[in-house]
Design a protein around this motif. Structure first.
Motif, PDB file in Angstrom:
ATOM      1  N   CYS A 256     -98.638 -40.330 -41.700  1.00 34.35           N
ATOM      2  CA  CYS A 256     -97.346 -40.481 -41.038  1.00 34.35           C
ATOM      3  C   CYS A 256     -96.320 -41.019 -42.039  1.00 34.35           C
ATOM      4  O   CYS A 256     -96.593 -41.973 -42.762  1.00 34.35           O
TER       5      CYS A 256
ATOM      6  N   CYS B 285     -93.676 -42.720 -41.730  1.00 28.07           N
ATOM      7  CA  CYS B 285     -92.953 -43.956 -41.420  1.00 28.07           C
ATOM      8  C   CYS B 285     -93.468 -45.089 -42.295  1.00 28.07           C
ATOM      9  O   CYS B 285     -94.501 -44.976 -42.941  1.00 28.07           O
TER      10      CYS B 285
ATOM     11  N   GLY C  50     -94.912 -48.116 -38.898  1.00 26.66           N
ATOM     12  CA  GLY C  50     -95.358 -47.697 -37.563  1.00 26.66           C
ATOM     13  C   GLY C  50     -94.215 -47.077 -36.797  1.00 26.66           C
ATOM     14  O   GLY C  50     -93.061 -47.476 -36.947  1.00 26.66           O
ATOM     15  N   CYS C  51     -94.557 -46.089 -36.015  1.00 24.12           N
ATOM     16  CA  CYS C  51     -93.544 -45.371 -35.248  1.00 24.12           C
ATOM     17  C   CYS C  51     -94.235 -44.708 -34.055  1.00 24.12           C
ATOM     18  O   CYS C  51     -95.451 -44.722 -33.972  1.00 24.12           O
TER      19      CYS C  51
ATOM     20  N   CYS D 127     -97.377 -42.516 -34.656  1.00 25.05           N
ATOM     21  CA  CYS D 127     -98.699 -42.955 -35.117  1.00 25.05           C
ATOM     22  C   CYS D 127     -99.225 -44.143 -34.302  1.00 25.05           C
ATOM     23  O   CYS D 127    -100.057 -43.974 -33.439  1.00 25.05           O
TER      24      CYS D 127
ATOM     25  N   LYS E 221     -99.135 -50.860 -38.579  1.00 24.23           N
ATOM     26  CA  LYS E 221     -99.613 -49.663 -39.273  1.00 24.23           C
ATOM     27  C   LYS E 221    -100.611 -50.029 -40.372  1.00 24.23           C
ATOM     28  O   LYS E 221    -101.711 -49.475 -40.439  1.00 24.23           O
TER      29      LYS E 221
END
Ligand SMILES: [Zn+2]
Lengths: 786, 432
Positions: A752, A754, A757-758, A761, A773
């Motif tokens: 991912c 990002c 974290g987004c 994911c 993340k």
């Protein structure tokens, strides 16, 4: 302006640098030859003539095999692509039998009205040309009362849906004596739709159907059709509870197709925000239609249908004045006449673009479209192919583009073309012996015919369940028979499709004497959205909830204008009751079994608009909700986690992020709606849970437990459980596929783009915390280590 | 773990103490909801419980009747005879059997019935375990009635348990074979439907559905509804038959009574149900008599409600018997109820008009106008007559003009139609 052909358009597209950057896969599926077989010798001359007149001079090999099997009385499940002539596989043997034995009856079940209507038209057409006295009717909620009696007595082929069979036909089977006594064939189309709760109900409806047929001495052959899933035969056998022959080698020729997986560009790398899927959908659709390439766009909601239709209409209103239907929306809720007009427009190419929600809502007879755009993954690979099949059914080259949204499921699919194009990994699961579901249908069955001593219904001990219902006072036992002994009509008490039919009605009491219902909230979300003192929003108008009356299922609200919204704080606590299986991977323990889930809304935060600061708290006093269900879970021992040298908050954020990701991937693997599963982090004893509290995520004890025993004795466990009381059969499948889940999560999170974290994911960074993340990836490292 | 325990867990019942279970009040919430799904019967009221509290009184002591045997088992059978001198509301039982069968056929909308005699009628009403319909609704009590000479006989077939259904249906079949046609109140939609399902369920021949059938609900509604809030049998009884029931068991309570009876065998639960059913049967006979007399319009019916007669006349007219309709309209044309009288006069005048009895028609219209010069119906008809039949354009114009100028209640359409007519009349009368 000269227009491009689809081929030229594709060439131009593939040389476009920006498109290439966002297309994660461009796959060319070559055309293939068909494989054919002659008509079986037993086919009635007239019937053969009608089919030949329609251009069917011989059968595809799978059709020939299927009709022969059905003729021999075998139950069949047919798995072949869209436009491979599957309806002929049942229409031919059914009509043949009616021509030979005019008393013969057949029942066709379709999950939607649109499909039922199409099927009606098709059979009608065949019969019309046959000039035989064969009667076909649809029987559903719209059938007028005065027509019903004729249908019951005279309909050779009755086309209906499972819900109508459940509430309208089986409980009145004596009126359908003629149908049941002569029922030779039951056709079940779109078998893969019947999974999870719906499938578990349908299995029971079939148990009832077979029971009623037995009463009249009939034993019908089942002919089922399914989209491609991993376990079609097993699924059919689970639903029908009998041996089923699989026919899955298509003899239909295949036209050339280009399939593009497309991930919209990232607009904010830090937060991992991508462009909405609707934006590229609109651009691409506009360009295609502008080149006279007839295009269908599928979106995931009715609202999006309207939005996109509007955009596209605006685009072409200026260019092609006076042709308001050059682009049209098409969805459930449109009047039948409008639908027929649009279908006709599509066939005649006066409608060049159409926006719809779902391939199953769409009439079949819409001609051969050239391009299909899916704005959002339809949820399963099976339905993706079904939607893609709406373009280029027989025509030459066609195009399908799947555009991902920002959620883990969509992202996983477009980023893993191999997963998408290889043999279907999706399993259909049902759990017809879920006690609550089973009990509903035992009641309905008892209403239909008294149960006899020694009879069987489902895999549980029927006699014990009957005794239970007798104690409850709804059955009465006399002379070894159990009779329905209540005033109610049990089939009305349960909907086959929804998990919880109850809703809470939101009532606006701003004006005294003029109370208005402004919304309905489903029972479960009522606890978090319309609790006392919540701010509830409808179309950006704010309402303050004065009182939630659970007894009457009403929330009373008043209009307000405040600068904050409310966010409910809940805790979820899972306690293991019974483990069914356990295995270890390194020191990680993987299990599945029965659990008790308790959920309670404990309070709410007031959050200021724009600044998102906390401006207050409140308590909420609502009952805890308990549910027994089945779950899959795994436990990472504390001392193993200790290696990671993460702070406790980081660890919890990591686990929460991982659970978010696993929840989405699990739903994908078992073809479940995201709401059919749920997740929780805690420990197996149910003494600890993670509290998404006021401003920190904490491991805390169940209310009432002392707080000080929580030091390193906590071995965190991630639960993914069935969100239906009693479970629906997903857990053991997830247990078996734990390794696959973990590696999919690893791949999804690590790839991912990002930073912290987004939603694609581990969940939105603001919700799961900045370290989610990195921590999730670290924990995944532990899970993957041998 | 036993199935029952598992069910208990799912429904939140019977959680064992000692475990760290959530507080009881919370569990009761889940239980309440699932209970609702599992068992939607209303919470029994105190009355419904009475059966358990009392020691059961044998049914035979409260209801005249006894067990009878059929080749397929026994059931409870009750028979009672009402003598001709007995009164049911304003009726003498002995009079009920004097029915004009042509009128009965008219009520049924079936000519077949005209060939029968009143003694061929089988009155039928059932008491059931619910109103939901479908194969799970059980008619546990079948009430029958017929005329025997001057008296009226009611018999009641009672399945003391589900196991007595077949003997009950056998006996019903046997008794029905002695009669030629059925009389019910809402039997077409309900009782016969249910019985038909029961015959199929028990693999028996369904004799009833082939019998000619007079369902009193529809003619009753048609002829009497105009002066009642609803067309329920008890409402009709009170309004028309002059009967009020004291301590009658309300219909909604009956299923519950039977379920309690199944458990307690307390005859007192059923006693009222038998009486309720018997009254229904006798009232059907009285209602048939009342309606048949009404449509027969014969002598002795001067006391009939003029509104009912109006409805009956319309029924005749619709079925093509203009002569009878006309005589009934004429009979109530002088009714003190002016709305009935006006309706009757209008109807008469239209029949005359159709039969080209112009003089009679004109007489009515003129009479109506002399009473009320603004009567739109009469004015229009008379104006049409003057214009088309007589060429009296000026007179016609005057009639129309009076209404146009005087009436405050004309709709825009009526007004414009009158204006249109007036203009045409003006053109015609000024033409050479
Ligand atoms: Zn991300």
């Amino acid at each position: 302006m000269a227009t491009l052909s689809l081929k030229e358009w594709l060439q131009r597209l593939e040389s476009d640098r920006r498109f290439r950057e966002n297309a994660t896969s461009v796959t060319h599926i070559p055309a293939s030859e068909g494989s054919y077989a002659p008509y079986p010798v037993w086919v009635h001359k007239g019937l053969k003539a009608v089919l030949e007149k329609r251009g069917i001079r011989r059968l595809y090999s799978h059709q020939a095999r299927a009709v022969e099997l059905v003729r021999q009385g075998r139950d069949v499940v047919l798995v072949t692509p869209t436009a491979s002539g599957k309806t002929l596989c049942y229409n031919l043997p059914v009509l043949q039998r009616i021509l030979e034995e005019p008393e013969t009856r057949a029942l066709y079940l379709f999950p939607t009205k649109a499909l039922a209507n199409d099927q009606m038209h098709e059979v009608h057409g065949l019969i019309g040309e046959l000039k035989a006295d064969i009667r076909t009717f649809t029987y559903d909620g719209d059938t007028p009362d005065d027509a019903r009696q004729a249908i019951r007595k005279q309909g050779h082929v009755v086309v209906t849906n499972p819900d109508m069979l459940h509430t309208g036909i089986l409980p009145h089977h004596t009126k359908w004596q003629k149908l049941f006594a002569n029922l030779r064939y039951v056709v079940v189309d779109e078998l893969h739709i019947y999974r999870g709760v719906f499938g578990s109900h349908l299995t029971n409806v079939f148990r009832r159907l077979k029971r009623v047929c037995r009463f009249y001495g009939a034993d019908p052959v089942f002919v089922c059709c399914s989209a491609t899933v991993a376990n079609p035969r097993e699924h059919a056998q689970n639903l029908l509870e009998k041996e089923v022959v699989l026919v899955d080698e298509s003899g239909a020729p295949r036209a050339e197709k280009t399939f593009v997986l497309f991930n919209p560009p990232i607009v904010n790398r830090e937060l991992g925000i991508r462009q909405s899927a609707l934006t590229p959908a609109r651009k691409i659709a506009g360009d295609l239609i502008g080149n006279h390439i007839q295009t269908i766009v599928f979106t995931t909601s009715r609202l999006n249908v309207e939005v996109l239709t509007r955009y596209l209409k605006d685009t072409f209103r200026a260019k092609i004045p006076g042709r308001d239907h050059y682009v049209a929306g098409y969805r459930g809720g449109y009047l039948p006449n409008l639908r027929r007009d649009i279908e006709k427009g599509l066939r005649e190419r006066s409608v060049m673009g159409v926006v719809s929600t779902n391939a199953l809502e769409l009439g079949i007879d819409i001609g051969d479209l050239e391009a299909c755009i899916m704005a959002g993954y339809p949820g399963t690979i099976a339905s993706t192919w079904q939607q893609a099949g709406r373009a280029g059914r027989r025509a030459g080259h066609s195009l399908a583009i799947l555009i991902a949204r920002s959620n883990p499921m969509d992202q996983f699919i477009v980023e893993h073309p191999d997963y998408f194009f290889s043999r279907s990994p999706e399993h259909c699961r049902v759990n017809p012996d879920n006690l609550l579901i089973l009990l509903h249908h035992i009641k309905s069955a008892a209403f239909e015919l008294p149960f006899e001593e020694g009879e069987r219904f489902g895999k549980e001990d029927l006699m014990e369940l009957l005794t239970y219902l007798e104690d409850k006072g709804v059955l009465h036992r006399v002379d070894q028979r159990w009779h329905w002994a209540a005033e109610s009509y049990p089939a009305d008490e349960v909907s086959l499709r929804t998990v919880n039919p109850e809703n809470v009605v939101v009532v606006d009491t701003t004006e005294t004497g003029n109370h208005r219902v402004i919304a309905e909230v489903d029972w479960d979300s009522a606890f978090t959205t319309v609790h006392d003192d919540a701010i509830y929003m409808v179309e950006s108008q704010q309402y303050h909830v004065d009182r939630l009356d659970l007894e009457r299922k009403k929330a009373y609200v008043k209009k307000v204008d405040v600068d904050y919204y409310t966010d409910a704080m809940t805790y979820t606590n899972v306690r293991v009751i019974d483990g069914f299986a356990v295995r270890k991977r390194g020191s990680v323990i993987i299990e599945h079994g029965e659990v008790q889930v308790s959920r309670k809304v404990v309070g709410y935060k007031k959050i200021k608009f724009y600044t998102s600061e906390n401006v207050g708290y409140g308590d909420v006093n609502l009952p805890q909700k308990d549910m027994h269900t089945t779950s899959y879970w795994f436990t990472v021992p504390w001392d193993l986690l200790d290696f990671l040298e993460l702070r406790r908050e980081e660890l919890i954020d990591g686990l929460a992020g991982l659970a978010y990701c696993l929840h989405h991937i699990a739903a994908m693997l078992v073809m479940a709606d995201i709401r059919d599963l749920d997740r929780c982090i805690g420990d197996k004893s149910g003494e600890w849970f993670v509290r998404y509290g006021a401003d920190r995520r904490l491991i805390t004890a169940t209310p009432g437990q002392p707080m000080n025993v929580m030091e390193n004795a906590f071995d965190p466990t991630v639960f993914v459980f069935d969100a239906y009381p009693g479970g629906i059969g997903f857990s053991d499948l997830l247990y078996e596929r734990h390794d696959e889940l973990v590696s999919a999560a690893q791949s999804l999170i690590s790839s991912c783009p990002c930073e912290h974290g987004c939603p694609m994911c581990v969940g939105p960074a603001l919700e799961v915390g900045p370290s989610a993340k990195a921590s999730a990836l670290a924990i995944l490292g532990l899970l993957e280590a041998p | 773990m036993s199935l029952r325990d598992r069910l208990g867990r799912l429904t939140g019942e019977g959680t064992q103490p000692g475990r760290s279970d959530p507080p009881g009040e919370l569990i009761s919430e889940l239980r309440r909801r699932i209970e609702e799904v599992v068992n939607r019967r209303p919470v029994p009221g105190p009355q419904a419980h009475s059966g358990r509290d009392r020691t059961g009184i044998p049914l035979e002591r409260l209801v005249t009747g006894e067990e009878v045997r059929t080749p397929r088992g026994g059931l409870f059978f009750s028979r009672s005879v009402l003598a001709g001198s007995h009164r049911h509301g304003v009726f003498r039982v002995g009079d009920l059997g004097h029915i004009d069968m042509r009128s009965a056929a008219l009520l049924a909308g079936s000519d077949e019935i005209a060939a029968f005699e009143p003694g061929h009628a089988l009155f039928l009403d059932t008491e059931t375990t619910g109103l939901a319909g479908g194969t799970g609704t059980f008619p546990f009590l079948i009430g029958l009635g017929w005329f025997e000479g001057d008296s009226f006989v009611t018999t009641q077939l009672f399945a003391r348990d589900f196991s007595e259904e077949i003997p009950m249906l056998c006996l019903l079949d046997e008794l029905a074979r002695d009669r030629r046609f059925l009389v019910t109140f809402n039997g077409r939609a309900f009782d016969l439907n249910l019985l038909s399902a029961r015959f199929v369920l028990n693999r028996m021949e369904d004799t009833l559905s082939n019998m000619p059938h007079l369902d009193l609900l529809h003619p009753g509604r048609r002829l009497l509804r105009h002066r009642m809030d609803n067309a329920r049998l008890t409402t009709i009884e009170a309004c028309v038959l002059g009967l009020t029931r004291d301590d009658d068991v309300p219909g909604y309570e009956i299923p519950r009574r039977y379920f309690d009876w199944l458990r307690s065998r307390d005859g007192s639960l059923m006693e009222d149900v038998f009486r309720h059913n018997r009254l229904d049967i006798v009232s059907m006979a009285a209602l048939l008599k009342h309606l048949a007399d009404l449509v027969a319009g014969g002598p002795g019916r001067e006391s009939a409600h003029p509104g009912d007669v109006l409805c009956a006349a319309r029924l005749h007219e619709e079925r093509g018997d203009t002569q009878t309709a006309l005589s009934m309209y004429e009979r109530i044309a002088g009714s003190p109820d002016s709305r009935v009288a006006i309706s009757a006069l209008r109807a008469c005048s239209l029949i005359y008009k159709k039969a080209s009895r112009w003089e009679d028609a004109v007489l009515i219209w003129e009479g109506m106008i002399s009473r009320d010069p603004l009567d739109l119906f009469a004015a229009e008809e008379l104006a049409k007559f003057c214009e088309h039949r007589r060429g009296e354009f000026k007179r016609a114009a005057l009639i129309v003009k009076t209404v146009l100028e005087g009436s405050r209640t004309l709709s825009p359409e009526e007004r414009s139609s009158l204006e249109h007519r007036l203009n045409r009349l003006a053109r015609k009368s000024s033409a050479p």
